[in-house]
Write a protein that holds these residues in place. Sequence first.
Motif, mmCIF file in Angstrom:
data_model
loop_
_atom_site.group_PDB
_atom_site.id
_atom_site.type_symbol
_atom_site.label_atom_id
_atom_site.label_comp_id
_atom_site.label_asym_id
_atom_site.label_seq_id
_atom_site.Cartn_x
_atom_site.Cartn_y
_atom_site.Cartn_z
ATOM 1 N N ALA A 1 151.748 -61.760 4.782
ATOM 2 C CA ALA A 1 150.266 -61.465 5.031
ATOM 3 C C ALA A 1 150.202 -60.296 6.133
ATOM 4 O O ALA A 1 149.445 -59.344 5.865
ATOM 5 N N VAL A 2 150.790 -60.560 7.207
ATOM 6 C CA VAL A 2 150.800 -59.415 8.211
ATOM 7 C C VAL A 2 151.586 -58.201 7.627
ATOM 8 O O VAL A 2 151.056 -57.139 8.034
ATOM 9 N N ALA A 3 152.578 -58.390 6.972
ATOM 10 C CA ALA A 3 153.413 -57.157 6.447
ATOM 11 C C ALA A 3 152.291 -56.440 5.481
ATOM 12 O O ALA A 3 152.548 -55.230 5.732
ATOM 13 N N GLU A 4 151.758 -57.318 4.672
ATOM 14 C CA GLU A 4 151.019 -56.564 3.739
ATOM 15 C C GLU A 4 149.695 -55.838 4.329
ATOM 16 O O GLU A 4 149.406 -54.781 3.679
ATOM 17 N N ALA A 5 149.250 -56.647 5.379
ATOM 18 C CA ALA A 5 148.026 -55.935 5.975
ATOM 19 C C ALA A 5 148.458 -54.737 6.708
ATOM 20 O O ALA A 5 147.760 -53.537 6.632
ATOM 21 N N LYS B 1 151.028 -52.728 6.025
ATOM 22 C CA LYS B 1 151.067 -51.849 4.677
ATOM 23 C C LYS B 1 149.824 -51.221 4.172
ATOM 24 O O LYS B 1 149.884 -49.904 3.908
ATOM 25 N N ALA B 2 148.901 -52.197 3.892
ATOM 26 C CA ALA B 2 147.613 -51.575 3.697
ATOM 27 C C ALA B 2 147.046 -50.779 4.745
ATOM 28 O O ALA B 2 146.371 -49.686 4.302
ATOM 29 N N LYS B 3 147.277 -50.956 5.898
ATOM 30 C CA LYS B 3 146.587 -50.359 6.959
ATOM 31 C C LYS B 3 147.311 -48.967 7.078
ATOM 32 O O LYS B 3 146.499 -47.896 7.027
ATOM 33 N N LYS B 4 148.777 -48.546 6.803
ATOM 34 C CA LYS B 4 149.383 -47.520 6.574
ATOM 35 C C LYS B 4 148.832 -46.837 5.615
ATOM 36 O O LYS B 4 148.608 -45.559 5.735
ATOM 37 N N ALA B 5 148.672 -47.487 4.326
ATOM 38 C CA ALA B 5 148.365 -46.876 3.171
ATOM 39 C C ALA B 5 147.017 -46.366 3.256
ATOM 40 O O ALA B 5 146.471 -44.994 2.795
ATOM 41 N N LEU B 6 145.909 -47.007 4.147
ATOM 42 C CA LEU B 6 144.422 -46.465 4.336
ATOM 43 C C LEU B 6 144.445 -45.491 5.082
ATOM 44 O O LEU B 6 143.930 -44.567 4.783
ATOM 45 N N GLN B 7 145.661 -45.254 6.239
ATOM 46 C CA GLN B 7 145.505 -44.313 7.238
ATOM 47 C C GLN B 7 146.110 -43.041 6.280
ATOM 48 O O GLN B 7 145.567 -41.984 6.884
ATOM 49 N N LEU B 8 147.163 -43.176 5.510
ATOM 50 C CA LEU B 8 147.532 -42.030 4.935
ATOM 51 C C LEU B 8 146.548 -41.466 3.929
ATOM 52 O O LEU B 8 146.386 -40.196 3.842
ATOM 53 N N SER B 9 145.725 -42.435 3.182
ATOM 54 C CA SER B 9 144.481 -42.014 2.311
ATOM 55 C C SER B 9 143.471 -41.369 3.204
ATOM 56 O O SER B 9 142.949 -40.223 2.682
ATOM 57 N N ILE B 10 143.305 -41.744 4.249
ATOM 58 C CA ILE B 10 142.351 -41.123 5.102
ATOM 59 C C ILE B 10 142.418 -39.608 5.620
ATOM 60 O O ILE B 10 141.882 -38.883 5.450
ATOM 61 N N GLU B 11 143.801 -39.576 5.932
ATOM 62 C CA GLU B 11 144.429 -38.361 6.474
ATOM 63 C C GLU B 11 144.398 -37.508 5.043
ATOM 64 O O GLU B 11 144.063 -36.293 5.253
ATOM 65 N N ARG B 12 144.815 -37.857 4.130
ATOM 66 C CA ARG B 12 144.768 -36.864 2.876
ATOM 67 C C ARG B 12 143.441 -36.668 2.490
ATOM 68 O O ARG B 12 143.062 -35.257 2.154
ATOM 69 N N ARG B 13 142.401 -37.416 2.619
ATOM 70 C CA ARG B 13 141.110 -37.111 2.461
ATOM 71 C C ARG B 13 140.655 -36.106 3.345
ATOM 72 O O ARG B 13 139.811 -35.229 3.305
ATOM 73 N N LEU B 14 140.776 -36.255 4.670
ATOM 74 C CA LEU B 14 140.241 -35.548 5.766
ATOM 75 C C LEU B 14 141.068 -34.068 5.421
ATOM 76 O O LEU B 14 140.241 -33.021 5.935
ATOM 77 N N LYS B 15 142.240 -34.126 5.142
ATOM 78 C CA LYS B 15 142.954 -32.888 4.991
ATOM 79 C C LYS B 15 142.509 -31.979 3.783
ATOM 80 O O LYS B 15 142.131 -30.724 3.806
ATOM 81 N N ALA B 16 142.138 -32.697 2.575
ATOM 82 C CA ALA B 16 141.417 -32.194 1.593
ATOM 83 C C ALA B 16 139.892 -31.756 1.894
ATOM 84 O O ALA B 16 139.612 -30.636 1.408
#
Length: 184
Positions: free
Chosen positions: A106-110, A112-127
Motif C-alpha cells: 500500500a505504501v509502495a502503491e501510494a 507510485k500514485a503520488k509520483k504519477a500524480l506529480q508527473l500528471s500535474i507537471e504535464r498539465r502545468l507544462k501543457a
Amino acid sequence: MKRLSVLFALVASPALAASGPFFSLRNTDFIVTLAFLLFVGILVYFRVPQIVGGLLDKRAEGIRNDLAEARRLREEAQEIYASYERRQREVKSQADDIVANAKREAVAEAEKAKKALQLSIERRLKAAEEQIAGAEAEAVRAVRDRAIQTAIAAATEILGKQASPAERSAGIDKAIDEVAQRLN
C-alpha cells in the motif's frame, strides 16, 4: 467354609441372649439363624461368591480398560490441542506477514500514485504553460496585426491627402515589404 461358620457363630451370639432354649423351633432367633445358614449354604452351593467375584473382576478389568482408554484419549487430545496451538501460531504469523506485506504494498502503491500524480500535474502545468504561451503569442500577433492595420490605415489616410497616386502605390508597396520582412 470354616471361616464362614466362625463368622456365623459370632453373628449368632446375640441370639443366645433370648429367653428359653435356643435350639427350639419356637425360638425365632434360632429359625432366623437356620434360614440364614441355609441361604448362605445355597449361595455357596451355586458358587455365587465365585460368580460375584468374577463379575467384580470383569468390572474391575472394564474400569481399567476405560481408564487406559481415557488416558489414551487425553494424550491424543493434548496432542491435537498442541497441534492446533502450533497451527494457530503459524496462521497468526502468516496473517501478520500478510498484513505487513499489504502495508508495504500500500505504501509502495501510494508512492507510485503520488509520483504519477506529480508527473500528471507537471504535464498539465507544462501543457497549460504552452497553451498560455501560444495564447500570448497569438495575442501579440493579433495586437501587432491590428497595429499594422491601424498604421496602414493612418498612413493611407495621410498619404492620400499628401501624395499622388503613383507615390502612394510605391510607398504602400515599400511599407508592405518592410512589414513582411519584420514579421518573418
